[in-house]
Design a protein around this motif. Structure first.
Motif, PDB file in Angstrom:
ATOM      1  N   UNK A 163      -2.419   5.365  -3.405  1.00 64.50           N
ATOM      2  CA  UNK A 163      -3.161   6.547  -2.972  1.00 64.50           C
ATOM      3  C   UNK A 163      -2.452   7.847  -2.902  1.00 64.50           C
ATOM      4  N   UNK A 164      -3.096   8.923  -2.989  1.00 63.07           N
ATOM      5  CA  UNK A 164      -2.487  10.092  -3.043  1.00 63.07           C
ATOM      6  C   UNK A 164      -3.330  11.152  -1.890  1.00 63.07           C
ATOM      7  N   UNK A 165      -2.369  12.061  -1.584  1.00 63.40           N
ATOM      8  CA  UNK A 165      -3.182  13.103  -0.596  1.00 63.40           C
ATOM      9  C   UNK A 165      -2.630  14.319  -0.376  1.00 63.40           C
ATOM     10  N   UNK A 166      -3.454  15.226   0.040  1.00 57.16           N
ATOM     11  CA  UNK A 166      -2.980  16.608   0.344  1.00 57.16           C
ATOM     12  C   UNK A 166      -3.793  16.956   1.458  1.00 57.16           C
ATOM     13  N   UNK A 223       0.764  -1.106   0.148  1.00 60.76           N
ATOM     14  CA  UNK A 223       0.017  -0.040   0.060  1.00 60.76           C
ATOM     15  C   UNK A 223       0.932   1.269  -0.015  1.00 60.76           C
ATOM     16  N   UNK A 224       0.860   2.173  -1.030  1.00 64.99           N
ATOM     17  CA  UNK A 224       1.725   3.280  -1.143  1.00 64.99           C
ATOM     18  C   UNK A 224       0.920   4.433  -0.919  1.00 64.99           C
ATOM     19  N   UNK A 225       1.355   5.476  -0.309  1.00 68.96           N
ATOM     20  CA  UNK A 225       0.867   6.803  -0.017  1.00 68.96           C
ATOM     21  C   UNK A 225       1.663   7.647  -0.646  1.00 68.96           C
ATOM     22  N   UNK A 226       1.214   8.591  -1.580  1.00 65.79           N
ATOM     23  CA  UNK A 226       2.170   9.572  -2.450  1.00 65.79           C
ATOM     24  C   UNK A 226       1.706  10.768  -2.110  1.00 65.79           C
ATOM     25  N   UNK A 227       2.545  11.736  -2.260  1.00 72.62           N
ATOM     26  CA  UNK A 227       2.216  13.043  -1.936  1.00 72.62           C
ATOM     27  C   UNK A 227       3.437  14.063  -1.654  1.00 72.62           C
ATOM     28  N   UNK A 228       3.609  15.308  -1.656  1.00 71.52           N
ATOM     29  CA  UNK A 228       4.758  16.109  -1.381  1.00 71.52           C
ATOM     30  C   UNK A 228       5.118  16.026   0.301  1.00 71.52           C
ATOM     31  N   UNK A 229       6.084  16.456   0.698  1.00 70.61           N
ATOM     32  CA  UNK A 229       6.611  16.685   2.189  1.00 70.61           C
ATOM     33  C   UNK A 229       5.328  17.577   2.690  1.00 70.61           C
ATOM     34  N   UNK A 230       4.911  16.985   3.959  1.00 73.31           N
ATOM     35  CA  UNK A 230       4.058  17.680   4.820  1.00 73.31           C
ATOM     36  C   UNK A 230       2.555  17.518   4.268  1.00 73.31           C
ATOM     37  N   UNK A 231       2.482  16.292   3.542  1.00 75.19           N
ATOM     38  CA  UNK A 231       0.985  16.158   3.223  1.00 75.19           C
ATOM     39  C   UNK A 231       0.247  15.063   3.918  1.00 75.19           C
ATOM     40  N   UNK A 232       0.923  14.814   5.097  1.00 72.74           N
ATOM     41  CA  UNK A 232       0.200  13.868   6.091  1.00 72.74           C
ATOM     42  C   UNK A 232       0.261  12.394   5.745  1.00 72.74           C
ATOM     43  N   UNK A 233       1.181  12.112   4.701  1.00 77.01           N
ATOM     44  CA  UNK A 233       1.368  10.690   4.257  1.00 77.01           C
ATOM     45  C   UNK A 233       1.591   9.869   5.506  1.00 77.01           C
ATOM     46  N   UNK A 286       4.180   2.005   2.522  1.00 68.76           N
ATOM     47  CA  UNK A 286       5.344   2.871   2.279  1.00 68.76           C
ATOM     48  C   UNK A 286       4.690   4.234   1.496  1.00 68.76           C
ATOM     49  N   UNK A 287       5.867   5.081   1.452  1.00 70.42           N
ATOM     50  CA  UNK A 287       5.384   6.545   0.829  1.00 70.42           C
ATOM     51  C   UNK A 287       6.212   6.716  -0.277  1.00 70.42           C
ATOM     52  N   UNK A 288       5.677   7.527  -1.267  1.00 70.18           N
ATOM     53  CA  UNK A 288       6.851   7.818  -2.622  1.00 70.18           C
ATOM     54  C   UNK A 288       6.146   9.386  -2.935  1.00 70.18           C
ATOM     55  N   UNK A 289       7.280   9.986  -3.600  1.00 67.53           N
ATOM     56  CA  UNK A 289       6.883  11.084  -4.125  1.00 67.53           C
ATOM     57  C   UNK A 289       6.436  11.412  -5.436  1.00 67.53           C
ATOM     58  N   UNK A 290       5.236  11.400  -5.534  1.00 63.85           N
ATOM     59  CA  UNK A 290       4.632  11.712  -6.971  1.00 63.85           C
ATOM     60  C   UNK A 290       3.519  12.644  -6.846  1.00 63.85           C
ATOM     61  N   UNK A 291       2.802  13.298  -7.806  1.00 58.63           N
ATOM     62  CA  UNK A 291       1.632  14.117  -8.058  1.00 58.63           C
ATOM     63  C   UNK A 291       0.573  13.697  -7.644  1.00 58.63           C
ATOM     64  N   UNK A 292       0.122  12.478  -8.125  1.00 59.31           N
ATOM     65  CA  UNK A 292      -1.097  11.981  -7.769  1.00 59.31           C
ATOM     66  C   UNK A 292      -0.959  10.242  -7.828  1.00 59.31           C
ATOM     67  N   UNK A 297      -7.249  10.526  -3.134  1.00 53.52           N
ATOM     68  CA  UNK A 297      -7.620   9.831  -4.223  1.00 53.52           C
ATOM     69  C   UNK A 297      -7.011   8.409  -4.243  1.00 53.52           C
ATOM     70  N   UNK A 298      -7.460   7.367  -4.842  1.00 54.77           N
ATOM     71  CA  UNK A 298      -7.074   6.011  -4.610  1.00 54.77           C
ATOM     72  C   UNK A 298      -7.308   5.133  -6.178  1.00 54.77           C
ATOM     73  N   UNK A 299      -6.122   4.446  -6.331  1.00 52.70           N
ATOM     74  CA  UNK A 299      -6.332   3.604  -7.372  1.00 52.70           C
ATOM     75  C   UNK A 299      -6.085   2.182  -6.800  1.00 52.70           C
TER      76      UNK A 299
END
Length: 566
Positions: free
Chosen positions: A431-434, A305-315, A399-405, A499-501
């Protein structure tokens, strides 16, 4: 000729000295294997003064030990002899104070290097800045007093101009108490031509507090460097350090980053408050259908399960909530983090360092027979490959990953060298979050949705999945006003937009043949999961956030997003 001989003798003495030092390091390394105690060479490492200060200089030199690093309650102690009784007594005393001591065998050169930092501690107590430590009691008292930015500003100004020898300590205590009272995640101190700007990051947005004069900042800078275990005489290179304060029975770790600048060093302090990250899944603001998805996905025995987003987005906060949900006495959970932000009982947590990378940690973790692994961040091909193979061999990996969405997760992994053919079997959820700021419920103001705002909302809501779960109201939204409760900002706290895929036959087939995000999103349309902008639009209708705030963190007119919701 005589001068030549003298020069050669000098060179020879230097070589002999280097040889003796090398032999001593080799001996310390051999002893570490004999006693099964870790070895470290401290001669090129920075020593943390807050760790060193735990043992008086006289005691440290008499027993040939030196504490050199502190992470929360874990204390790293260098020793000349691991079985020396008086040294072991000092360690037992440290353990009685609640520290978990990790012992290292070192050479005498390493000990001398560590003891040299006692000079910094004694120097600090003699400077105008006053004593070295911050008073936790004063910070606790200030927390009750400081309720708004104006309170913080007035209190700092009253102490900064005084002649008290402890004024710098007082100013720092006010800065820390103010940041905790207002819920700041970071404190920024930024030197400019005419002064030094101080800003708090409140709910993800930088807010100016006040300007310092340069002489006061020079003292504050020195104090923070000493507290954080950084070198005072280094001003032309970046440095990172840490220190802790205890407030209300909880330990808050402060990470300090120092960067050389045009006028003076810029300092940023990040506050790691364990209470802000210890949230259950129910408190994260997920809609009902998303909660069902996450409960189902994290209950699986393996996968990634991967959660993506920039630093500080609550991942990380989201992943901690997932770990709390799956945690039970029957399974072993191991985390590899940088840093450990919140301590979870019953979970084995390890922290990466200069000599212990994510890749090394993950390889070592797999030998510990874990059921669930959390890797703080997938940064490179080695970590990506190891994590993917862990998910293929019966482990549940977060884990987390740095992507836009969320759609960018798969191209990013392929770019890191993961074979597209195995992604379908390895990754279960992307998934991605802000984080958007919550409107203050005390002072938010209703406003009609009209003009461009109406067009934007109609576009986002036109074919929105799970339309039956959104408010019937489509005409009214809320905007910020500002009151005493929210410090005049109109917002208080933050909530995730997500958002989730999910991996299924269509996504697996798509990823195998293309790494186009556009194609991946089209392949995911049948899953009927809202895009991040749509999730935010629902929260706008619910009065949780404003449309302006949503537009600040999510691109509401992204071409690919508009295509996939049309």
């Amino acid at each position: 000729m005589i001068e030549m001989t003298t020069f050669n003798e000098k060179k020879q003495d230097e070589r002999l000295h280097e040889l003796r030092l090398r032999e001593e390091e080799q001996l310390a390394e051999m002893l570490s294997k004999k006693y099964n105690v870790e070895y470290v060479d401290l001669t090129s490492k920075s020593i943390e003064t807050d760790a060193l200060a735990l043992v008086p200089e006289g005691v440290a030199k008499a027993t040939e030990i030196a504490p050199f690093r502190k992470i929360n309650k874990q204390l790293f102690v260098a020793m000349r002899s691991p079985e020396r009784p008086d040294a072991l007594t000092v360690i037992q005393n440290l353990e009685r104070l609640g520290y978990q001591v990790r012992r290292f065998i070192v050479s005498s050169a390493s000990l001398e290097h560590a003891w040299d930092r006692y000079h910094d501690i004694s120097f600090a107590t003699e400077t105008e800045a006053g004593i070295l430590t911050l008073s936790n009691e004063t910070i606790q008292e200030m927390l009750q007093k400081l309720k708004t930015l104006s309170d913080v500003r007035a209190e700092i100004q009253s102490h900064a101009g005084s002649k008290d020898t402890h004024r710098i300590s007082r100013v720092l205590e006010i800065i820390m108490a103010g940041s905790l009272s207002l819920g700041a995640s970071d404190v920024h101190l930024e030197p400019e031509e005419n002064g030094v700007r101080m800003r708090y990051r409140l709910d993800g947005v930088l807010v100016e507090v006040l300007m310092f004069d340069a002489p006061t900042y020079a003292l504050i800078s020195s104090r923070l460097k000493l507290l954080s275990g950084l070198k005072l005489n280094v001003k032309n290179a970046a440095q990172d350090g840490r220190f802790s304060i205890v407030v209300g029975g909880k330990e808050i770790e402060i990470r300090t980053s120092v960067l050389p600048g045009a006028y003076a060093e810029t300092i940023v302090m990040r506050l790691l408050d364990p209470t802000t990250i210890a949230l259950p899944m129910e408190a994260l603001g997920f809609d009902k259908y998303l909660m069902e998805i996450f409960h189902r996905e994290i209950a699986k025995p393996n996968g990634m399960i991967l959660n993506t987003g920039p630093t500080g987005s609550g991942k990380t906060t989201t992943l901690y909530a997932f770990l709390r949900q799956v945690h039970n006495p029957g399974i072993k959970i191991v985390t590899i983090e940088d840093p450990i932000e919140y301590h979870l009982p019953g979970v084995v947590q390890t922290q990466v360092s200069k000599d212990y990378s994510f890749a090394q940690g993950l390889r070592s973790t797999l030998r510990q027979d874990p059921d669930v692994i959390m890797v703080g961040e997938i940064r490179d091909a080695e970590v990506a490959s190891t994590a993917v193979h862990a998910s293929l061999t019966g482990h549940l990996v977060f884990s987390t990953l740095h992507t836009n969405d969320a759609g960018g997760t798969f191209p990013r992994l392929i770019d890191m060298g993961v074979a597209p053919d195995i992604l379908g079997a390895a990754v279960t959820t992307a998934m991605a979050q802000r984080l958007v700021r919550r409107l203050c419920p005390e002072c938010r103001v209703a406003a009609p949705i009209d003009g461009e705002n109406k067009k934007t909302m109609e576009m986002l809501l036109k074919k929105i999945p799970h339309a039956d779960e959104i408010p019937t109201n489509r005409e009214t939204m809320w905007i910020p006003k500002g009151c005493e409760k929210c410090g005049g900002l109109g917002y208080k706290g933050r909530i995730a937009v997500v958002e989730v895929i999910l991996m299924d036959k269509e996504i697996e087939e798509c990823v195998r043949h293309t790494s186009s995000e556009r194609d991946i999103w089209h392949a995911a349309k049948h899953q009927q999961i809202r895009r991040m902008a749509q999730d935010g639009a629902v929260k706008v209708l619910q009065g949780v956030t404003s449309l302006e705030e949503l537009g600040r963190v999510v691109d509401l007119h992204d071409e690919v997003m508009l295509e996939t919701i049309a």
